[in-house]
Scaffold this active site. Sequence first.
Site, PDB file in Angstrom:
ATOM      1  N   LYS A 192       0.835  -1.206   0.000  1.00 28.37           N
ATOM      2  CA  LYS A 192       0.000   0.000   0.000  1.00 28.37           C
ATOM      3  C   LYS A 192       0.867   1.252   0.000  1.00 28.37           C
ATOM      4  CE  LYS A 192      -0.616   0.296   5.017  1.00 28.37           C
ATOM      5  NZ  LYS A 192      -1.576   0.396   6.114  1.00 28.37           N
ATOM      6  N   TYR A 242      17.369  30.343   2.385  1.00 31.70           N
ATOM      7  CA  TYR A 242      16.294  31.159   2.947  1.00 31.70           C
ATOM      8  C   TYR A 242      16.600  31.526   4.397  1.00 31.70           C
ATOM      9  CZ  TYR A 242      13.148  30.345  -0.995  1.00 31.70           C
ATOM     10  OH  TYR A 242      12.568  30.324  -2.235  1.00 31.70           O
TER      11      TYR A 242
END
Length: 340
Positions: A33, A249
């Site tokens: 999954k 940043y």
Amino acid sequence: MAKIILNKENLFHNLNLISKQAKGIEKVAIVLKDNAYGHGLLEIAKLVSEYGIKKAVVRTCEDALKINNFFEDILILADTKIDTYSHTFHIAVNSLEQIKKLPINTKVHLKIDSGMHRNGINKSQLKEAIYGICEQNLKFTGLFTHYRCADELSTDFYWQRANFEQIKQEVKNICEKLSIPVPKFHSANSSALFRIKDFNEDFARVGIATYGYLETDTIFNNPKLKPVMSFWGQKISTREIKKGQRIGYGGSYFAKKDMIVSTYDVGYGDGFLRLNEKDKYITPKGYEILGRVSMDNLSINSQDEEVCIFDDVRQLARIHDTITYEITTTLNPTIKKEII
């Protein structure tokens, strides 16, 4: 471009340990999954099929269709709208209402709530559910549950196992009365499988251990699994940073000396989570990720054309205060994958 490398030898090593613990390759169902826990649905399906695994577990019918040719039995956990059919498909049933909505001849695995209180019918509904399966002309091929504390040192695990043993006996009695075959029984996930000394159910649903990890209390004597995935970045550019200059940043990384820094094409847009800057992250080769991770790139004190960002996600899981599952399943499914 960023890429994921899958180590076939490590995968087969894990499957050897899993098959031995389960007492046979035929008693293993591999959980695929969520893109095989981020490792690649088709890539892992092909490899475990090559190893000899015949059972798989997926989340949706769409995923089951993609891997239909690799397995003899596929359990679909969370798809209530079945608009196609295959002899390999088995549908997980979590409620009495769901039984009434499934097409005739659908193979079903009935989920029973043995104490987790998340999904599955109550024990008091067991007889009604099995009779309903027969009345709807469905095929009762499996009965299963899920443990809430298999990974923790707790008596809850043994309490739930005892509950499921009682439920299995009741199911056998109902099936005998109805003259229908007894379904396959399964309850063990990865953690449960390696806690049970004498595994005796029809099969185990093995997820995270396949990929090289076990999230359990440290007191348990876990097998030496090997991570299957490594994650790599490709260099974009290189520059010389002077002492005192800042990177990225917010200028959060302050260079304490002159250094060479390269930018690599890995960022949180690829599912590589932003680091909290409280803990340094060091790559397997000893490089440091410098400053904030951007959407599409990050900076490292390296000049290598390619850098292995991780080959074991446990360090990242600790930094992010999460589990290995979250680190691998967060990776973007479009990232290119190679098998070595």
